[in-house]
Design a protein around this motif. Structure first.
Motif: not given
Length: 878
Positions: A144, A159-161, A146-147, A171
């Motif tokens: 993950n 935020e994305y993976w 984070e934003r 997403s």
């Protein structure tokens, strides 16, 4: 035993036999051996059946069929049938190794498969499983992210993976929704979105200066005088952080080589200030082509310009940055509407050179332009909703008319015959009901407005636009806030085409030709920007010079001669006239011309009278090195080339073309000019004195008069009555000049008889020459004239002979020419011979000119200095 019991029993037996592998078709010896064993087993089973039948259960023979019956019944197949039935399967297993699952490829566990299609978890086929049980589902190894919000010029991210194996982005935590373009995770910082940034130091409000319609082209006007001086002064006064030019940088159709375009760029670069131009409807008319123009702008160091890849040329954005924040963005747009060049260098009209982008001849934005700025503004506001938005382009939209209607005083009535000039201009600077936020002058309606449905404007407003800056209408400089949006025309920045001016009573007007006594209203409009929130404050127009200040008029002094007034001056050329004291003894008209203007005289007077005279004084510090004033008569044909008239449209006297000419005008001295205008008649449509730009001259004793009674002199005429063009002018070392005179008079001989002749005198200090036109000598052989030396003539030895000399100058020195001395053939009339004269007596002189008639460059009679005088008549060439 019941029937079903017997059947059950048989079934159990058969089942046992099958389970034991008894029914298998023998195909090999091993298999035959197995079959024998199976037969034995059957027999054993028969015994068991018999035992069961004969058991103590007392089953009657009727209820139980005999073994033979059972063997032959339909319920039990014969041994032959059994041996031909389906084979008993023995699994042949194949091992499948375990394979790890990937990001997108499934894996498998270790297992065994049989050719019969079954799957087993063990090599003994004891634990059967399904095909699905063998699969290890594919999956990403996700981390993950984070934003992160953008800060300053550092971009952030959503935020994305991220998969550590395949390095793809998703997403969601399950990795089901892929992010195709990795750039989509980036949150671009607001400061990184505009095409250009202008950084403003902290602690002050940014200043933007709007100029427009510089259009550096006109009939003979220099760009410096026409435009640059005004722009330079305004920039120095306002000290802007950014200059925006809202179109029509040049008049492209009159700039086939791009010289005016590059001149303007060079000038703007000298201001050392970022400047952002947009194209107007006249720029891309240049034969150089719009691509070339864009290249010049993009190459300039201080120019913020980008050709772009949407409709038009020059669609880009400029942001104002202060303290690491984006305050405002100006969207510089091409409003299109360009025309075609007038002609190329050979006078042939052509289309503009092809451009990379679409060049619209219709006014307004293309849809791709709208999409471009919409996407960019949305991207900015997604990051920072507080950033303010402005637009700048050349041609206004129809919404501007709605803004005008904010004022009840606005009157759309046009001047009769005009398509756009207002009969009652609106001056917000003097209108008592005007809002404090509004200012400027409205002199024209917009011509052919676009976006008449307001669709484009409504879209702009939805994006948060709060100000629109345009040019195009030269006589408009209003800035009006309407529906929360500022609609602003720039103050025009050059004298080309229409512009505004102010009269001495404070009235503002506009047009093509500024009246005398008025001051031009040229400069730019200041756009103040708040350093707190980027909002636009109330701006103002910065005028070059001090146009609203008028010096008190000087007291008019009486001037002798024809009376002149300001009405006699040519309008639009910055001319002024005042009768004032030249010195303590002389009053004169002081006339100044900012441009190349004229003083007009009544053509009826020119047709009525024969002589035009005036006294003129041009100061020593007059500009230029050539002429300062010229006498012009229209139409041509009234004066001759020999009198200095060389213009093809006008009879043209150019004062200061040679010290030997009647129109020679030395600076720093009064000079009397007298011109024979007897040939001028009622066909004359203009009689004027023209001034070179920047010239001041003094005039007095201007008069149209009848000519004195003309005295006819026999023989060759020397240019008419008292024509000083036939005389020589002496220029001293200090620049002062002197010459004698020539007049046609009546001479009284000693016996009382009279004769008409030309009287030629020298000055007190300088000798004089009477010239004869050498063109008349070509092909001739003899010159004859009668000459008389006045009794007052100077003689060096006190004898009765006068000192005069006949001089001939050939094109080259020739020893064979008689009387050669240096560069001249000189005839000394004091020496004894045919040329010697006696004071007060006429003598006829005859000279053979055959040796030098065709090579002569000067033929003159020289008179010694000291106020000497000779009389000449009966001059003939044969």
């Amino acid at each position: 035993m019941k029937k079903w019991s017997k059947i059950l029993l048989a079934s159990l037996v058969c089942t046992s036999l099958f389970a034991a592998g008894c029914f298998k078709k023998p195909t090999t010896s091993e298999e035959e051996s197995s079959l024998v064993e199976s037969s034995n087993a059957i027999e054993t089973s028969s015994d068991i059946v018999s035992e069961v039948v004969s058991s103590e259960t007392a089953i009657s023979s009727e209820e139980i069929a005999s073994s033979e019956e059972i063997a032959s019944s339909e319920e039990i197949a014969s041994s032959e049938e059994i041996t031909s039935s389906e084979e008993i399967h023995e699994h042949s297993l194949t091992k499948v190794d375990a394979q790890a699952a990937g990001c997108t490829q499934d894996g498998v566990i270790e297992h065994w498969t049989c050719e019969c299609g079954k799957y087993f978890a063990d090599e003994n086929a004891e634990q059967e499983i399904t095909a699905e049980d063998t699969v290890v589902a594919a999956s990403h190894t996700l981390t993950n992210v984070e934003r992160v919000e953008p800060v300053g010029k550092t971009n952030g991210n959503i935020e994305y993976w991220a998969c550590s194996v395949c390095e793809e982005y998703f997403s969601d935590a399950e990795g089901k929704t892929a992010i195709v373009d990795k750039e989509d995770v980036v949150i671009i910082a607001a400061l990184n979105i505009p095409d250009f940034l202008v950084e403003i130091e902290s602690g002050r409000d940014p200043v933007v200066l709007q100029i427009s319609d510089t259009q550096t082209w006109s009939w003979g006007a220099k760009p410096e005088e026409q435009c640059y001086q005004y722009v330079r002064e305004v920039v120095e006064t306002t000290n802007p952080d950014l200059i925006i030019i809202t179109g029509d940088l040049v008049y492209g159709r009159y700039d086939p080589k791009g010289e005016l375009f590059t001149s303007l760029i060079t000038f703007m670069e000298t201001l050392d200030t970022p400047w952002a131009p947009v194209f107007g409807n006249h720029d891309n008319e240049s034969l150089m082509g719009v691509d070339w123009q864009c290249q010049q702008l993009e190459a300039a160091e201080n120019c913020l310009f980008k050709q772009g890849d949407v409709t038009g040329n020059g669609n880009y954005s400029v942001g104002l940055e202060q303290n690491g924040e984006l305050l405002r963005v100006f969207y510089m747009m091409d409003s299109n509407g360009c025309g075609k060049p007038m002609c190329d260098e050979d006078g042939v009209q052509t289309a503009p050179a092809a451009g990379t982008n679409v060049v619209k001849t219709s006014v307004g934005f293309g849809q791709d332009q709208i999409d471009w700025y919409t996407n960019q503004i949305n991207a900015i506001h997604e990051v920072d909703a507080d950033v303010k938005i402005s637009f700048a382009y050349h041609i206004q939209q129809a919404i501007f008319m709605k803004a005008f209607e904010k004022y009840e005083e606005f009157d759309a009535t046009l001047v009769s015959g005009s398509s756009s000039e207002l009969a009652n201009p609106l001056n917000l600077d003097t209108l008592e009901t005007a809002d404090e936020t509004d200012f400027g002058f409205l002199g024209r309606l917009q011509k052919s407005p676009w976006d008449t449905s307001y669709a484009v404007f409504n879209g702009m407003k939805a994006l948060g636009v709060d100000s629109i800056f345009v040019g195009h209408e030269h006589c408009n400089s209003v800035s009006i806030v309407y529906e929360g949006v500022r609609f602003q025309y720039s103050q025009k920045s050059s004298t080309y085409d229409r512009y505004n001016w102010v009269l001495e009573d404070g009235t503002i007007a506009g047009g093509y030709t500024m009246p005398n006594g008025a001051h031009p209203l040229l400069g730019g409009t200041v756009i103040p920007v708040s350093s707190v929130d980027g909002s636009i404050g109330t701006g103002y127009i910065c005028y070059a010079g001090n146009p609203f200040y008028f010096e008190p008029k000087p007291v008019e002094m009486p001037v002798d001669g024809l009376q002149l007034t300001s009405a006699d001056l040519q309008d639009g050329y910055g001319m002024s006239l005042h009768g004032t004291a030249f010195d303590e003894n002389v009053n004169a008209y002081k006339i100044y011309s900012e441009k190349q203007g004229k003083v007009f005289f009544d053509t009826a007077l020119a047709a009525q009278y024969d002589v035009f005279t005036f006294n003129v004084f041009v100061p020593e510090d007059a500009p230029g090195s050539g002429w300062n004033i010229a006498l012009r008569v229209k139409p041509d044909g009234t004066l001759t080339n020999e009198q200095g008239c060389t213009d093809t449209k006008y009879v043209f006297y150019q004062m200061n073309v040679g010290s030997d000419a009647i129109n020679y005008l030395p600076r720093g001295q009064w000079r009397t000019i007298s011109v024979d205008i007897s040939n001028i008649d009622e066909t004359c449509t203009e009689f004027s004195i023209m001034f070179a730009a920047g010239t001041t001259a003094w005039f007095r004793d201007i008069a149209f008069t009848e000519a004195a009674e003309k005295i006819v002199v026999n023989g060759l005429q020397y240019g008419g009555v008292a024509n000083e063009s036939d005389l020589w002018t002496w220029t001293d070392a200090d620049g002062s000049t002197d010459r004698g005179s020539i007049t046609a008079e009546t001479y009284t001989n000693a016996d009382g008889s009279t004769v008409n002749a030309y009287k030629v005198t020298s000055s007190e200090n300088y000798q004089n020459k009477l010239y004869v036109n050498t063109a008349l000598l070509k092909g001739k052989s003899t010159v004859t004239f009668s000459i008389l030396v006045d009794s007052k003539a100077y003689t060096s030895d006190g004898s009765s002979t006068a000192e005069y000399m006949l001089r001939i100058k050939p094109t080259q020195t020739a020893e064979t020419l008689p009387g050669i001395s240096g560069n001249y053939v000189s005839y000394d009339t004091n020496a004894d011979g045919d040329l010697k004269v006696v004071l007060g007596e006429w003598k006829t002189i005859t000279i053979d000119i055959t040796p030098f008639a065709d090579v002569c460059t000067e033929f003159s009679i020289l008179i010694s200095g000291g106020n000497n005088a000779i009389w000449v008549k009966d001059f003939a060439i044969s």
